[in-house]
Design an enzyme around this catalytic site. Structure first.
Site, mmCIF file in Angstrom:
data_model
loop_
_atom_site.group_PDB
_atom_site.id
_atom_site.type_symbol
_atom_site.label_atom_id
_atom_site.label_comp_id
_atom_site.label_asym_id
_atom_site.label_seq_id
_atom_site.Cartn_x
_atom_site.Cartn_y
_atom_site.Cartn_z
ATOM 1 N N CYS A 43 33.522 27.080 1.348
ATOM 2 C CA CYS A 43 34.767 26.326 1.165
ATOM 3 C C CYS A 43 35.606 26.339 2.437
ATOM 4 O O CYS A 43 36.045 25.300 2.917
ATOM 5 C CB CYS A 43 35.546 26.922 -0.013
ATOM 6 S SG CYS A 43 37.098 26.096 -0.310
ATOM 7 N N LYS A 51 36.543 19.663 5.457
ATOM 8 C CA LYS A 51 36.333 18.294 4.990
ATOM 9 C C LYS A 51 37.660 17.599 4.724
ATOM 10 O O LYS A 51 37.865 16.459 5.113
ATOM 11 C CB LYS A 51 35.494 18.345 3.710
ATOM 12 C CG LYS A 51 35.332 17.017 3.065
ATOM 13 C CD LYS A 51 35.060 17.114 1.595
ATOM 14 C CE LYS A 51 36.159 17.684 0.768
ATOM 15 N NZ LYS A 51 35.715 17.981 -0.597
HETATM 16 C C1 LIG Z 1 30.710 19.788 2.236
HETATM 17 C C2 LIG Z 1 31.240 20.493 1.021
HETATM 18 C C3 LIG Z 1 32.457 20.120 0.500
HETATM 19 C C4 LIG Z 1 32.965 20.769 -0.610
HETATM 20 N N1 LIG Z 1 34.170 20.376 -1.094
HETATM 21 C C5 LIG Z 1 34.702 20.995 -2.171
HETATM 22 C C6 LIG Z 1 35.969 20.606 -2.672
HETATM 23 O O1 LIG Z 1 36.613 19.700 -2.155
HETATM 24 N N2 LIG Z 1 36.458 21.268 -3.736
HETATM 25 C C7 LIG Z 1 35.775 22.284 -4.324
HETATM 26 O O2 LIG Z 1 36.277 22.873 -5.291
HETATM 27 N N3 LIG Z 1 34.567 22.669 -3.882
HETATM 28 C C8 LIG Z 1 34.008 22.043 -2.805
HETATM 29 N N4 LIG Z 1 32.793 22.441 -2.334
HETATM 30 C C9 LIG Z 1 32.066 23.505 -3.049
HETATM 31 C C10 LIG Z 1 32.594 24.893 -2.704
HETATM 32 O O3 LIG Z 1 32.577 25.076 -1.305
HETATM 33 C C11 LIG Z 1 31.725 25.936 -3.395
HETATM 34 O O4 LIG Z 1 31.679 25.659 -4.773
HETATM 35 C C12 LIG Z 1 32.269 27.347 -3.206
HETATM 36 O O5 LIG Z 1 32.358 27.670 -1.851
HETATM 37 C C13 LIG Z 1 31.355 28.348 -3.934
HETATM 38 O O6 LIG Z 1 31.794 29.658 -3.688
HETATM 39 P P1 LIG Z 1 30.758 30.846 -3.741
HETATM 40 O O7 LIG Z 1 31.557 32.100 -3.590
HETATM 41 O O8 LIG Z 1 29.871 30.726 -4.898
HETATM 42 O O9 LIG Z 1 29.811 30.656 -2.462
HETATM 43 P P2 LIG Z 1 30.152 30.472 -0.928
HETATM 44 O O10 LIG Z 1 31.558 30.104 -0.697
HETATM 45 O O11 LIG Z 1 29.093 29.598 -0.401
HETATM 46 O O12 LIG Z 1 29.975 31.938 -0.337
HETATM 47 C C14 LIG Z 1 28.728 32.563 -0.265
HETATM 48 C C15 LIG Z 1 28.769 33.517 0.917
HETATM 49 O O13 LIG Z 1 27.641 34.399 0.842
HETATM 50 C C16 LIG Z 1 27.169 34.622 2.150
HETATM 51 N N5 LIG Z 1 25.781 35.072 2.028
HETATM 52 C C17 LIG Z 1 24.733 34.399 1.495
HETATM 53 N N6 LIG Z 1 23.641 35.176 1.495
HETATM 54 C C18 LIG Z 1 24.006 36.362 2.034
HETATM 55 C C19 LIG Z 1 23.323 37.584 2.288
HETATM 56 N N7 LIG Z 1 22.031 37.753 1.970
HETATM 57 N N8 LIG Z 1 23.996 38.599 2.867
HETATM 58 C C20 LIG Z 1 25.318 38.464 3.204
HETATM 59 N N9 LIG Z 1 26.023 37.340 2.959
HETATM 60 C C21 LIG Z 1 25.365 36.309 2.379
HETATM 61 C C22 LIG Z 1 27.308 33.257 2.820
HETATM 62 O O14 LIG Z 1 27.315 33.384 4.228
HETATM 63 C C23 LIG Z 1 28.657 32.809 2.263
HETATM 64 O O15 LIG Z 1 29.727 33.199 3.091
HETATM 65 C C24 LIG Z 1 32.250 21.840 -1.208
HETATM 66 C C25 LIG Z 1 31.023 22.230 -0.670
HETATM 67 C C26 LIG Z 1 30.521 21.566 0.421
HETATM 68 C C27 LIG Z 1 29.196 22.002 0.989
#
Ligand SMILES: Cc1cc2nc3c(=O)[nH]c(=O)nc-3n(C[C@H](O)[C@H](O)[C@H](O)COP(=O)(O)OP(=O)(O)OC[C@H]3O[C@@H](n4cnc5c(N)ncnc54)[C@H](O)[C@@H]3O)c2cc1C
Length: 453
Positions: A43, A51
């Site tokens: 995000c 974005k």
């Molecule tokens: C281009 C784009 C635009 C988006 N726009 C929106 C929006 O406008 N509004 C919205 O609500 N959502 C949006 N999203 C979706 C949103 O970004 C995700 O839903 C959100 O970030 C999910 O959070 P998360 O904690 O599950 O994973 P993430 O935020 O992806 O965090 C996962 C973290 O784990 C780390 N990681 C992975 N594997 C390992 C490992 N083995 N060891 C150590 N670290 C690791 C990664 O580096 C990352 O930092 C967008 C996504 C994209 C790609």
């Protein structure tokens, strides 16, 4: 509390991981979080925030144009990609620091490096094993790679923010929200954008009227949307350009090709299967309604469980899990009526069911729709039109779907999401006074259904 040094070990410092870490630490838990990239996850670094900043940048082109109708003379405008990239980097760097400070301030131990689950109570980071009572997998997702000959010529959303040269011609492959947003953004910034989608209309899963309306608006603004377009190969076309060859023999030439056909859960190499943690066919971690995996003591939240890939959903799941584990309260995330915005130009805001889904679910529905030229565009010279739509369950008069295409649709519908969560009926919408003159007032002034069945 056990004799393991950590009560909770979180893999991934993205939206879900950071929220879980801070909340658990605030409740007295000893927490570690491992992260191998920048703090804040997708995000902050590669998603919502950069974005939206680029979307703001892209809107200026329209604003300069529209200013004339209001009496302004704006000189020749030029856009500098390097400035936008540099300023974005500074702001994202600031946010990375804020995340670091929030974790440190909550007493969370941050371990930098790639983590792997080495045992039911063990996580390995950079060759060092750490013991923890419980483990949370919050590793998010990753863009699907281009699966056609020449696919290595394509970039994903991870690379688009930092392209070395601004692409005067951009091909966007995909019809989901990320593809549509980047098509709009780069079109606004001045690129010639061709969006290629193999389905019949972009934004599958959204309300039919919304899909058609936003596609028409994007085309009006200059995006060359081609549906039914199946990509066969990407080929070099001289001078660094790429020819996108379609199955029907036609092609499009671009300086950059963005593949945005979906995201897969980030579970490869995490060691989960070896431990017996069940994954689904997409590699998503399978969890129950308390985010417990098939192995006791291991949990997962956010994009890695592949329910709804949105930041507020990852945050809500993280908080529900922490309340359950350390707050003594079993709490469940309600996935009904999740409001969401798509930052196409114009924006989409949507809550609840599409007309088609509502038709399949309820015996009788009523549909209200309003399509109009917004007041601003009576003078701006823009041909942009706004669409608003309500879907009502006739049996109890509840509003079960609310959709909009128009300026700031995301801002407009957030408040309506509260009303729908509270179970607002159409009668309550009707009894609510509008704010005049706004576009939003249309949601409380639509009186006659356009369809009822
Ligand atoms: C281009 C784009 C635009 C988006 N726009 C929106 C929006 O406008 N509004 C919205 O609500 N959502 C949006 N999203 C979706 C949103 O970004 C995700 O839903 C959100 O970030 C999910 O959070 P998360 O904690 O599950 O994973 P993430 O935020 O992806 O965090 C996962 C973290 O784990 C780390 N990681 C992975 N594997 C390992 C490992 N083995 N060891 C150590 N670290 C690791 C990664 O580096 C990352 O930092 C967008 C996504 C994209 C790609």
């Amino acid at each position: 509390m056990s004799d393991a040094p950590f009560d909770l070990f979180i893999i991934g410092a993205g939206s879900g991981g950071v929220r879980a870490a801070r909340m658990a630490a605030q409740r007295g838990a000893r927490v570690a979080v491992a992260e191998d990239a920048a703090l804040g996850g997708t995000c902050v670094n590669l998603g919502c925030i950069p974005k939206k900043l680029y979307s703001f940048a892209a809107h200026y082109a329209e604003s300069f144009e529209e200013a004339h109708g209001f009496g302004w003379s704006v000189g020749a405008s030029t856009f500098d990609w390097e400035t936008l990239k540099a300023n974005r980097r500074v702001e994202i760097g600031r946010l990375n620091d804020v995340y670091g400070e929030l974790l440190a301030g909550s007493g969370v131990t941050l371990l930098r490096g790639r983590a792997r689950v080495a045992g039911r109570h063990e996580v390995e980071v950079g060759g060092v094993r750490h013991r923890a009572e419980r483990i949370v997998v919050a590793t998010g997702g990753w863009p699907v790679a281009a699966d056609v000959p020449g696919g290595e010529r394509a970039i994903s959303s991870n690379e688009i923010f930092d392209l070395a040269r601004f692409p005067s011609r951009l091909a966007v492959i995909g019809g989901g929200y990320i593809a549509c947003e980047f098509a709009s953004i780069f079109n606004g910034l001045g690129a010639h954008v061709t969006q290629l989608y193999r389905g019949e209309q972009i934004l599958r899963g959204f309300d039919r009227d919304i899909r058609n309306h936003v596609a028409a608006e994007m085309i009006k603004k200059g995006v060359d949307i081609r549906v039914g377009a199946k990509v066969r190969a990407l080929e070099a076309d001289g001078d660094g350009a790429t020819r996108v060859v379609l199955a029907d023999g036609s092609s499009a030439i671009a300086d950059a090709v963005l593949y945005a056909t979906g995201r897969v859960p980030n579970t490869a190499g995490l060691g989960l299967e070896a431990l017996g943690v069940a994954l689904d066919v997409n590699g998503a971690v399978v969890v129950d309604d308390r985010y417990r995996t098939s192995v006791s003591g291991i949990y997962a939240v956010g994009d890695v469980i592949d329910r709804v890939q949105l930041t507020p959903v990852a945050l809500a799941e993280a908080m529900a899990l922490v309340d359950d584990l350390f707050g003594g309260a079993e709490r469940h995330v309600d996935y009904l009526h999740i409001p969401t915005a798509v930052f196409t130009h114009p924006n989409i805001g949507t809550i609840g069911l599409s007309e088609d889904d509502a038709r399949g679910r309820f015996e009788k529905i009523r549909v209200y729709r309003s399509e109009f030229k917004p007041l601003r565009h009576t003078l701006s010279g823009s041909a942009e039109r706004t669409l608003m739509k309500l879907v009502v369950d006739d049996a109890n008069d509840r509003v079960v779907g609310l959709h909009m295409v128009g300026a700031d649709a995301g801002e407009t519908i957030q408040g309506f999401a509260v009303a729908m969560k509270a179970g607002a009926t159409k009668a309550i919408f009707d009894a609510t006074l509008g704010i005049h003159p706004t576009a939003a007032e249309e949601f409380v002034t639509m009186r006659e259904p356009v369809a009822s069945s």
